[in-house]
Motif scaffolding. Structure first.
Motif, short mmCIF file in Angstrom:
data_model
loop_
_atom_site.label_atom_id
_atom_site.label_comp_id
_atom_site.label_asym_id
_atom_site.label_seq_id
_atom_site.Cartn_x
_atom_site.Cartn_y
_atom_site.Cartn_z
N LEU A 52 -6.82 6.46 -4.20
CA LEU A 52 -8.09 5.83 -3.82
C LEU A 52 -7.94 4.36 -3.46
CD1 LEU A 52 -10.41 7.46 -6.50
CD2 LEU A 52 -10.28 8.01 -4.07
N THR A 53 -6.75 3.80 -3.66
CA THR A 53 -6.50 2.40 -3.35
C THR A 53 -6.39 2.21 -1.84
OG1 THR A 53 -5.21 2.22 -5.39
CG2 THR A 53 -4.92 0.47 -3.79
N PRO A 54 -7.10 1.22 -1.31
CA PRO A 54 -6.99 0.96 0.14
C PRO A 54 -5.57 0.55 0.53
CG PRO A 54 -8.89 -0.19 -0.78
CD PRO A 54 -8.09 0.35 -1.94
N VAL A 55 -5.16 0.94 1.73
CA VAL A 55 -3.84 0.59 2.24
C VAL A 55 -3.74 -0.93 2.40
CG1 VAL A 55 -2.25 0.83 4.19
CG2 VAL A 55 -3.51 2.82 3.37
N SER A 56 -4.78 -1.53 2.97
CA SER A 56 -4.82 -2.98 3.11
C SER A 56 -6.03 -3.50 2.35
CB SER A 56 -4.90 -3.37 4.58
OG SER A 56 -6.07 -2.83 5.17
N PRO A 57 -5.95 -4.72 1.82
CA PRO A 57 -7.08 -5.28 1.08
C PRO A 57 -8.35 -5.30 1.94
CG PRO A 57 -5.14 -6.69 0.85
CD PRO A 57 -4.81 -5.64 1.87
N GLY A 59 -9.72 -2.83 3.29
CA GLY A 59 -9.73 -1.77 4.29
C GLY A 59 -10.44 -0.53 3.78
N VAL A 60 -10.70 0.39 4.67
CA VAL A 60 -11.39 1.63 4.30
C VAL A 60 -10.44 2.82 4.19
CG1 VAL A 60 -13.63 0.92 5.21
CG2 VAL A 60 -12.00 2.08 6.70
N THR A 61 -9.24 2.68 4.74
CA THR A 61 -8.26 3.77 4.68
C THR A 61 -7.50 3.69 3.36
OG1 THR A 61 -8.00 3.72 7.08
CG2 THR A 61 -6.30 4.86 5.82
N THR A 62 -7.55 4.77 2.60
CA THR A 62 -6.85 4.79 1.31
C THR A 62 -5.47 5.42 1.48
OG1 THR A 62 -7.75 6.96 0.74
CG2 THR A 62 -9.05 5.02 0.09
N TRP A 63 -4.64 5.27 0.46
CA TRP A 63 -3.27 5.81 0.51
C TRP A 63 -3.25 7.33 0.62
CZ3 TRP A 63 0.91 3.54 1.87
CH2 TRP A 63 1.05 2.16 1.69
N GLY A 64 -4.29 7.99 0.20
CA GLY A 64 -4.33 9.45 0.26
C GLY A 64 -4.27 9.99 1.69
N ILE A 65 -4.87 9.27 2.62
CA ILE A 65 -4.91 9.74 4.01
C ILE A 65 -3.52 9.71 4.66
CG2 ILE A 65 -5.85 9.26 6.31
CD1 ILE A 65 -8.46 8.43 4.85
N PRO A 66 -2.81 8.58 4.66
CA PRO A 66 -1.48 8.60 5.29
C PRO A 66 -0.49 9.52 4.55
CG PRO A 66 -1.91 6.43 4.35
CD PRO A 66 -3.17 7.22 4.24
N LEU A 67 -0.62 9.62 3.24
CA LEU A 67 0.27 10.53 2.52
C LEU A 67 -0.01 11.99 2.88
CD1 LEU A 67 0.46 8.88 -1.02
CD2 LEU A 67 2.23 8.95 0.74
N GLY A 68 -1.28 12.35 2.96
CA GLY A 68 -1.64 13.71 3.36
C GLY A 68 -1.20 14.03 4.78
N LEU A 69 -1.42 13.08 5.69
CA LEU A 69 -0.96 13.27 7.06
C LEU A 69 0.56 13.31 7.14
CD1 LEU A 69 -3.43 10.96 9.02
CD2 LEU A 69 -3.36 13.45 9.02
#
Length: 111
Positions: A52-57, A59-69
């Motif tokens: 649930l942590t944002p990739v950038s401070p 930001g709205v994209t969390t680490w879950g999205i790039p890891l899932g992709l």
């Protein structure tokens, strides 16, 4: 193709080598995918805060999205690796085995 030809193919050393390499490749790629997928599921189950942590401070994209992709992309890459090796290495061994069996059958007048 009769039973003698099938048996000759199954006993051919190059065919056996191809089968062993294909099996090892399949299990290796399966283990990689399983390790990554189970790791992601464990992350979902035990460390949701990180996902649930944002990739950038801010930001709205969390680490879950790039890891899932990344898992999806990895599955395509592993399919590509398998296809490349199967088409360029394993098929060559199979063709060599078939030529050997056909040459032996031709010599014996079975073809």
């Amino acid at each position: 193709m009769d039973e003698r030809q099938v048996e000759a193919i199954l006993q051919n050393p190059k065919f056996k080598e191809m089968v062993a390499k294909k099996r090892n490749l399949s299990w290796t790629l399966t283990a990689i995918m399983l390790f990554v997928y189970v790791g992601f599921m464990l992350l979902v189950g035990y460390n949701k805060e990180f996902l649930l942590t944002p990739v950038s401070p801010g930001g709205v994209t969390t680490w879950g999205i790039p890891l899932g992709l990344g898992i999806i992309v990895l599955s395509f890459l592993l399919c590509g690796v398998y296809s490349y090796i199967a088409n360029n290495k394993l098929d060559q061994l199979n063709e060599e085995a078939m030529r050997e069996v056909e040459a032996i059958a031709h010599e014996k007048g079975l073809h």
